[in-house]
Enzyme design. Structure first.
Site, short mmCIF file in Angstrom:
data_model
loop_
_atom_site.label_atom_id
_atom_site.label_comp_id
_atom_site.label_asym_id
_atom_site.label_seq_id
_atom_site.Cartn_x
_atom_site.Cartn_y
_atom_site.Cartn_z
N GLY B 97 -29.81 -31.23 -43.01
CA GLY B 97 -28.61 -31.74 -43.67
C GLY B 97 -28.56 -31.13 -45.05
O GLY B 97 -28.64 -29.92 -45.19
N SER B 129 -34.87 -27.19 -41.08
CA SER B 129 -33.88 -26.91 -42.11
C SER B 129 -34.25 -27.62 -43.42
O SER B 129 -35.28 -27.31 -44.01
CB SER B 129 -32.49 -27.31 -41.57
OG SER B 129 -31.48 -26.85 -42.41
N ALA B 130 -33.49 -28.59 -43.90
CA ALA B 130 -33.87 -29.32 -45.12
C ALA B 130 -35.26 -29.95 -44.98
O ALA B 130 -36.05 -29.97 -45.93
CB ALA B 130 -32.84 -30.40 -45.45
N HIS B 166 -32.88 -21.01 -42.32
CA HIS B 166 -31.62 -20.33 -41.93
C HIS B 166 -31.52 -18.96 -42.61
O HIS B 166 -30.45 -18.58 -43.07
CB HIS B 166 -30.38 -21.15 -42.33
CG HIS B 166 -30.30 -22.50 -41.69
ND1 HIS B 166 -29.98 -22.68 -40.36
CD2 HIS B 166 -30.48 -23.75 -42.22
CE1 HIS B 166 -29.96 -24.00 -40.10
NE2 HIS B 166 -30.28 -24.65 -41.19
N GLU B 201 -33.33 -18.24 -37.78
CA GLU B 201 -33.08 -19.32 -36.82
C GLU B 201 -33.77 -19.00 -35.49
O GLU B 201 -33.52 -17.94 -34.89
CB GLU B 201 -31.58 -19.50 -36.62
CG GLU B 201 -30.91 -20.04 -37.89
CD GLU B 201 -29.40 -20.16 -37.76
OE1 GLU B 201 -28.82 -19.60 -36.81
OE2 GLU B 201 -28.81 -20.82 -38.64
#
Lengths: 247, 247
Positions: B97, B129-130, B166, B201
């Site tokens: 997020g 991700s985060a 990413h 990714e």
């Protein structure tokens, strides 16, 4: 803070310093010639540049660009008292780079409030990229990496919305799962109320007192909380975005 | 801070939750089956999600993904004492997020230090991700917008470098003047010394004690201060990046 009177504002808030394939500032020099007609001397704020290039070298770049229209450019870093330099300035140009670095150094040098007061007092201000971003209420719609930790994300609030410079449309060919710019701004609006103006490269806002006009060749993309994003064509008035947040 | 012993670490640090065209987490489920073999129950940290989706709904998404390999998933937001929940956890998954939002809420809930201690104590940690970004020394190589102001950019430091999830190669067709990812990371290195691992990714780091292995289908791009960026193929050991900063 109480919002100052806006009737003396004079700003050019530009997405970028450089458009692809043309020299530094050249696309906007004709406009700057009129904008800076009242003065020959411009204070340059080089703080956004993250190194590799010295403040002197960056100021020379700015001087090279603005020299084309006969302006003398002096780096803010050359003054022993930068606050006083801002208070005495006839015009200011803030160049691009990293917004976190710019904002941190503006705070460390005590420049934020004096610059805000000067801009509301009628100091002509030109900003590109990071220098455009800081004219908004906060720097929170920057595209930059947080390479340093500034003491606050609050910026000049010279306009009562936020700026997203270098606005980039989603790449419809992409299979990348990282968020698009539009998604990021939508996430911003989950938490923050102010409108965001996405300025494409080659566009700028001209602020003259109460009037805010989109100039340049391209439409802007406007994001308001709780609405679909929409386009505004060149020549549009954007001051209604200020009334929303103030009302 | 003094760096804790690293010999009990167990982490999977993944660029993304989802690769284009396949369901949530599916590309990495076979790997997670082995990684989470020791427990049936995983605490999910949903803090990164900026709204539009509730913490409950986000936890359901995580539960749907991890349910495929027979795991029960419980949202950290459902515990009255989240610090205690972390201390008692058998395994943790932090979803993606907005990194600023995630870090702000980790600090506000007093989770940063307990989570750090748990991870160095051997708690299996999976982040996408985060949730991957925060395993680094700082969150300063995030790609996210600063939609909230966290009290610090320091994160878990479970590995002694930074993560760029990413990771995206420069688009050679682009005429856009905004900075590329590589330029942004180079700017980071003007000010910060630690290495940055750009995870594409579909790739992830597996940390097992002192060993850090690149897994998945793609090479990683590694950025060290003062060096040209370079590629490391799948299967590479990355622990040498920790020794540099510690030595």
């Amino acid at each position: 803070m109480n919002r100052p009177q806006t009737n003396r504002r004079k700003l050019i808030i530009a997405s970028t310093s450089t458009v692809h394939g043309s020299p530094y500032l050249s696309y906007i020099l004709p406009r700057l010639q009129t904008f800076f007609a009242g003065t020959d001397e411009i204070i340059f704020i080089p703080y956004a540049r993250p190194g590799g290039m010295t403040h002197d070298a960056y100021t020379e770049t700015a001087a090279g660009g603005l020299g084309e229209i006969g302006k003398k450019v002096i780096g803010l870093h050359t003054f022993s008292d930068p606050v006083r330099a801002i208070r005495n300035a006839r015009a200011v140009f803030t160049g691009g780079g990293n917004t976190f670095l710019l904002v941190k150094q503006l705070y460390e040098n005590g420049i934020v409030q004096p610059l805000r007061e000067a801009v509301f007092g009628g100091l002509p201000y030109f900003g590109t990229s990071a220098g455009a971003n800081i004219t908004g209420l906060t720097m929170q719609t920057t595209n930059d990496m947080p390479i340093v930790y500034p003491p606050s994300f609050d910026t000049l609030g010279a306009v009562s919305f936020n700026i997203n410079p270098h606005y980039l449309d989603p790449d419809t060919r992409s299979t990348h799962m990282g968020e698009t710019r539009e998604t990021r701004i939508r996430e911003f609006h989950k938490i923050n109320p102010q409108a965001v103006v996405g300025l494409r490269e080659g566009s700028w806002l001209h602020v003259s007192g109460e009037h805010i006009t989109l100039e340049g060749e391209l439409p802007a993309r406007v994001f308001e909380q709780g609405k679909e994003a929409y386009e505004l064509p060149e020549g549009s008035q954007l001051s209604f975005l200020e009334h929303e947040i103030m009302g």
